[in-house]
Write a protein that holds these residues in place. Sequence first.
Motif, mmCIF file in Angstrom:
data_model
loop_
_atom_site.group_PDB
_atom_site.id
_atom_site.type_symbol
_atom_site.label_atom_id
_atom_site.label_comp_id
_atom_site.label_asym_id
_atom_site.label_seq_id
_atom_site.Cartn_x
_atom_site.Cartn_y
_atom_site.Cartn_z
ATOM 1 N N VAL A 1 -9.545 49.090 34.481
ATOM 2 C CA VAL A 1 -9.994 48.708 35.924
ATOM 3 C C VAL A 1 -10.724 49.762 36.498
ATOM 4 O O VAL A 1 -10.205 51.153 36.107
ATOM 5 C CB VAL A 1 -9.034 48.199 36.559
ATOM 6 C CG1 VAL A 1 -8.431 46.860 36.044
ATOM 7 C CG2 VAL A 1 -7.901 49.072 36.993
ATOM 8 N N TRP B 1 -1.157 41.127 44.113
ATOM 9 C CA TRP B 1 -1.300 41.681 42.953
ATOM 10 C C TRP B 1 -2.568 41.139 42.159
ATOM 11 O O TRP B 1 -3.546 42.047 41.666
ATOM 12 C CB TRP B 1 -0.062 41.807 41.759
ATOM 13 C CG TRP B 1 -0.332 42.512 40.820
ATOM 14 C CD1 TRP B 1 0.177 44.053 40.732
ATOM 15 C CD2 TRP B 1 -0.899 42.298 39.553
ATOM 16 N NE1 TRP B 1 -0.247 44.321 39.449
ATOM 17 C CE2 TRP B 1 -0.860 43.561 38.654
ATOM 18 C CE3 TRP B 1 -1.833 41.309 39.183
ATOM 19 C CZ2 TRP B 1 -1.432 43.756 37.303
ATOM 20 C CZ3 TRP B 1 -2.205 41.254 37.863
ATOM 21 C CH2 TRP B 1 -2.006 42.656 37.055
ATOM 22 N N GLN B 2 -2.735 39.975 41.873
ATOM 23 C CA GLN B 2 -3.840 39.220 41.210
ATOM 24 C C GLN B 2 -4.979 39.434 42.004
ATOM 25 O O GLN B 2 -5.885 39.815 41.347
ATOM 26 C CB GLN B 2 -3.501 37.789 40.835
ATOM 27 C CG GLN B 2 -4.562 37.214 40.247
ATOM 28 C CD GLN B 2 -4.628 37.473 38.590
ATOM 29 O OE1 GLN B 2 -3.589 38.251 38.071
ATOM 30 N NE2 GLN B 2 -5.732 37.770 38.175
ATOM 31 N N TYR C 1 -6.144 42.785 41.510
ATOM 32 C CA TYR C 1 -6.673 43.227 40.137
ATOM 33 C C TYR C 1 -7.990 42.590 39.973
ATOM 34 O O TYR C 1 -8.946 43.127 39.093
ATOM 35 C CB TYR C 1 -5.711 42.487 39.298
ATOM 36 C CG TYR C 1 -6.116 42.582 37.741
ATOM 37 C CD1 TYR C 1 -5.991 43.789 36.961
ATOM 38 C CD2 TYR C 1 -6.530 41.601 36.929
ATOM 39 C CE1 TYR C 1 -6.461 43.907 35.636
ATOM 40 C CE2 TYR C 1 -6.958 41.562 35.784
ATOM 41 C CZ TYR C 1 -6.810 42.897 34.986
ATOM 42 O OH TYR C 1 -7.277 42.852 33.804
ATOM 43 N N LEU D 1 -5.703 47.926 40.425
ATOM 44 C CA LEU D 1 -4.263 47.812 39.679
ATOM 45 C C LEU D 1 -3.215 48.502 40.442
ATOM 46 O O LEU D 1 -3.355 49.845 40.705
ATOM 47 C CB LEU D 1 -4.370 48.224 38.463
ATOM 48 C CG LEU D 1 -3.308 48.101 37.415
ATOM 49 C CD1 LEU D 1 -2.974 46.403 37.361
ATOM 50 C CD2 LEU D 1 -3.285 48.713 36.035
#
Length: 361
Positions: free
Chosen positions: A27, A318-319, A322, A327
């Motif tokens: 990422v 979190w997703q 991301y 991250l």
Amino acid sequence: MSPRLEDLPLRDDLRGMSPYGAPQARVPVALNVNENTHPVPKEVADDILDAVALALRDVNRYPDREFTQLREAFAEYLGHGLTREQLWAANGSNEVLQQVLQAFAGPGRTVFGFAPTYSMYPLLARGIGSRWVAGERGVDFTLDADSAAAQVAEAHPDVVLLCSPNNPTGTPMPIDVIERVYESTDGIVVVDEAYWEFAPRDERSALTLLPGRERLVVSRTMSKAFAFAGARVGYLAADPTVADALRLVRLPYHLSALTQAAAVAALAHAPTMLATVDDIVAQRDRISATLEALGYKPFESWTNFVLFGGVEDPAATWQGLYERGVLVRDVGLPRTLRVSAGTEEETSAFLDALASIDSAS
């Protein structure tokens, strides 16, 4: 057909356990494992390369088993009147802690720590057949000296692991807590100062408690402040007899000549390597202030990361981060996430991504 793990004659106490791990993904902004995201300065990298190249000339020979030059460099860096006889090093502070537990814990013995704390502690303890006992923290993950001492005295541990400041919460550990815990046990007390360089400069390190306390161990690492995570170099300071004990359990020539050369070269540039610490602390404090403004609850941190609460759905947040190229870490504490303080650009990317999630929800 390949055998399954369950089909192997694994130790019974290891069955069902999970290995340590954190997501590794490509990422643009990785702020999940508390790395120092600043690159090693070119002049330092050049000197490290020269030192490693020189060490390669004799790489056909075993390295200095006592890593004498490196221990001298650590003693000079730490100060406090320490000598090389009081220093020890290994491949990352995890191996340092593992060697301590191999020498002073083991089957039939107990290792104690205050949860939540570094997730490797119970894994290290169980990996050598010790019983892991988790004590309790107070509100906002703080520790009170009276409570801490009473819990340790009741548990009668062989080794106490104190993370100062604490991971994954960032919580400071007052010096009186360490003093009282030491007085409450006859076991080894390890103060893990992996993040100490990020603490306020006027605070006392546990290194100041070493004189007269032969059961006290202070562990450090080069992974964080020195931006040396990939080199795997950890170390400790203690009474010289502790180093004698670790010689009984260490593997022969456990620190390679290349590792020793690289670490000595980096330590020679300590002021340059540590110059990023102030920048990281500034970004950490910026993260905390902005999180608070966004309605989250950042916990006090003396580290290079911030744990923040008030996250309604950590998995979804979190997703969302991301998907926006950032991250972070879900450490398993309810309604929290943890983010490392990176460069100014990385910090901005995280804060902008979090704000965009909030605005979209």
